[in-house]
Design a protein around this motif. Structure first.
Motif, PDB file in Angstrom:
ATOM      1  N   SER A 126       1.306   6.881  -6.742  1.00  0.00           N
ATOM      2  CA  SER A 126       0.207   7.782  -7.103  1.00  0.00           C
ATOM      3  C   SER A 126       0.651   9.235  -7.007  1.00  0.00           C
ATOM      4  O   SER A 126       0.360  10.044  -7.891  1.00  0.00           O
ATOM      5  CB  SER A 126      -0.998   7.556  -6.195  1.00  0.00           C
ATOM      6  OG  SER A 126      -1.541   6.296  -6.396  1.00  0.00           O
ATOM      7  N   VAL A 127       1.357   9.570  -5.940  1.00  0.00           N
ATOM      8  CA  VAL A 127       1.818  10.950  -5.745  1.00  0.00           C
ATOM      9  C   VAL A 127       2.774  11.366  -6.853  1.00  0.00           C
ATOM     10  O   VAL A 127       2.595  12.404  -7.504  1.00  0.00           O
ATOM     11  CB  VAL A 127       2.495  11.105  -4.356  1.00  0.00           C
ATOM     12  CG1 VAL A 127       3.233  12.429  -4.247  1.00  0.00           C
ATOM     13  CG2 VAL A 127       1.474  10.961  -3.240  1.00  0.00           C
ATOM     14  N   GLU A 149       2.095   1.919  -3.471  1.00  0.00           N
ATOM     15  CA  GLU A 149       0.992   2.406  -4.303  1.00  0.00           C
ATOM     16  C   GLU A 149       0.719   3.884  -4.025  1.00  0.00           C
ATOM     17  O   GLU A 149       0.518   4.672  -4.953  1.00  0.00           O
ATOM     18  CB  GLU A 149      -0.261   1.576  -4.054  1.00  0.00           C
ATOM     19  CG  GLU A 149      -1.440   2.001  -4.907  1.00  0.00           C
ATOM     20  CD  GLU A 149      -2.649   1.098  -4.733  1.00  0.00           C
ATOM     21  OE1 GLU A 149      -3.650   1.353  -5.426  1.00  0.00           O
ATOM     22  OE2 GLU A 149      -2.593   0.165  -3.918  1.00  0.00           O
ATOM     23  N   LYS A 150       0.721   4.256  -2.755  1.00  0.00           N
ATOM     24  CA  LYS A 150       0.466   5.656  -2.391  1.00  0.00           C
ATOM     25  C   LYS A 150       1.549   6.564  -2.958  1.00  0.00           C
ATOM     26  O   LYS A 150       1.244   7.607  -3.561  1.00  0.00           O
ATOM     27  CB  LYS A 150       0.412   5.773  -0.866  1.00  0.00           C
ATOM     28  CG  LYS A 150       0.168   7.157  -0.360  1.00  0.00           C
ATOM     29  CD  LYS A 150       0.170   7.162   1.163  1.00  0.00           C
ATOM     30  CE  LYS A 150       0.896   8.384   1.619  1.00  0.00           C
ATOM     31  NZ  LYS A 150       1.378   8.340   2.957  1.00  0.00           N
ATOM     32  N   GLN A 151       2.815   6.177  -2.803  1.00  0.00           N
ATOM     33  CA  GLN A 151       3.912   7.002  -3.297  1.00  0.00           C
ATOM     34  C   GLN A 151       3.923   7.061  -4.822  1.00  0.00           C
ATOM     35  O   GLN A 151       4.180   8.112  -5.403  1.00  0.00           O
ATOM     36  CB  GLN A 151       5.253   6.483  -2.776  1.00  0.00           C
ATOM     37  CG  GLN A 151       5.411   6.590  -1.274  1.00  0.00           C
ATOM     38  CD  GLN A 151       5.307   8.015  -0.793  1.00  0.00           C
ATOM     39  OE1 GLN A 151       4.222   8.506  -0.508  1.00  0.00           O
ATOM     40  NE2 GLN A 151       6.421   8.692  -0.725  1.00  0.00           N
ATOM     41  N   GLU A 207       0.822  -1.210   0.000  1.00  0.00           N
ATOM     42  CA  GLU A 207       0.000   0.000   0.000  1.00  0.00           C
ATOM     43  C   GLU A 207       0.857   1.261   0.000  1.00  0.00           C
ATOM     44  O   GLU A 207       0.508   2.255  -0.649  1.00  0.00           O
ATOM     45  CB  GLU A 207      -0.942   0.020   1.214  1.00  0.00           C
ATOM     46  CG  GLU A 207      -2.010  -1.044   1.206  1.00  0.00           C
ATOM     47  CD  GLU A 207      -1.505  -2.395   1.712  1.00  0.00           C
ATOM     48  OE1 GLU A 207      -0.436  -2.454   2.378  1.00  0.00           O
ATOM     49  OE2 GLU A 207      -2.162  -3.403   1.413  1.00  0.00           O
ATOM     50  N   GLU A 208       1.967   1.235   0.733  1.00  0.00           N
ATOM     51  CA  GLU A 208       2.819   2.423   0.783  1.00  0.00           C
ATOM     52  C   GLU A 208       3.427   2.724  -0.588  1.00  0.00           C
ATOM     53  O   GLU A 208       3.491   3.879  -1.004  1.00  0.00           O
ATOM     54  CB  GLU A 208       3.922   2.234   1.828  1.00  0.00           C
ATOM     55  CG  GLU A 208       4.725   3.492   2.021  1.00  0.00           C
ATOM     56  CD  GLU A 208       5.763   3.365   3.115  1.00  0.00           C
ATOM     57  OE1 GLU A 208       6.494   4.339   3.304  1.00  0.00           O
ATOM     58  OE2 GLU A 208       5.861   2.296   3.757  1.00  0.00           O
ATOM     59  N   ASP A 226       9.948   5.157  -0.828  1.00  0.00           N
ATOM     60  CA  ASP A 226       9.828   6.446  -1.501  1.00  0.00           C
ATOM     61  C   ASP A 226      10.850   6.561  -2.630  1.00  0.00           C
ATOM     62  O   ASP A 226      10.525   7.029  -3.720  1.00  0.00           O
ATOM     63  CB  ASP A 226      10.029   7.573  -0.481  1.00  0.00           C
ATOM     64  CG  ASP A 226       9.778   8.929  -1.078  1.00  0.00           C
ATOM     65  OD1 ASP A 226       8.602   9.233  -1.375  1.00  0.00           O
ATOM     66  OD2 ASP A 226      10.755   9.680  -1.278  1.00  0.00           O
TER      67      ASP A 226
END
Length: 171
Positions: A58-59, A54-56, A51-52, A149
């Motif tokens: 997306s950003v 995927e979030k990064q 999930e982390e 990241d």
């Protein structure tokens, strides 16, 4: 005297500008159309417990001009391999080596690969003295966030700069 001051200011400005250019400094553009047209709409196909990432992703991909979408015309960023590793090296000091390896490719909606698989690796390490430290979890958690990241930035940069080799179709 006024002419000499103006000339000195011009020479100083040109000298500083040449120094910045010489050291590799350049302004990063914020043009939303920097993403290649081919990959302007993306969806994700990631393994469980990422999930982390995927979030990064997306950003960074959104900042590069991509649209994250589940539409039928969206290409798929598929993560084929997500391998975190933790290696402990004991001695007078304990050293922990953290490594994350991610292999990904771009596919069409039907699952046909469009690019060759690309592998990204990020590594961080830290040391501590077992006699003085009761726990190293906080530093390890922080460095794991940094590694994820870093990998997300590298993936987004390669996609936005269109640096992924196209898949050569076999006859």
């Amino acid at each position: 005297m006024h002419l000499v001051q103006r000339l000195a200011a011009v020479v100083l400005t040109l000298g500083l500008s040449a120094g910045l250019v010489g050291c590799g400094f350049h302004l990063k553009g914020t043009n939303p159309s920097t993403m290649p047209i081919t990959y302007s709409k993306l969806s994700f196909a990631l393994p469980a417990d990422t999930e982390e990432l995927e979030k990064q992703l997306s950003v960074y991909l959104t900042a590069s001009g991509a649209q994250i979408s589940q539409a039928n015309d969206a290409y798929v960023l598929r993560v084929l391999n997500y391998t975190p590793r933790r290696q402990l090296l004991n001695g007078k000091l304990t050293e922990v080596l953290l490594r994350l390896t991610v292999t990904f490719q771009i596919e069409d909606r039907q699952g046909h690969a469009l690019t060759e698989p690309r592998t990204i690796t990020a590594t961080r390490n830290y040391q501590y003295d077992v006699a003085t430290v009761n726990t190293d979890n906080q530093q390890e958690i922080y460095l794991n966030h940094i590694i994820v990241d870093d990998v997300a930035q590298q993936i987004a940069r390669q996609i936005s700069n269109n640096r992924l080799p196209k898949l050569i179709s076999q006859p």
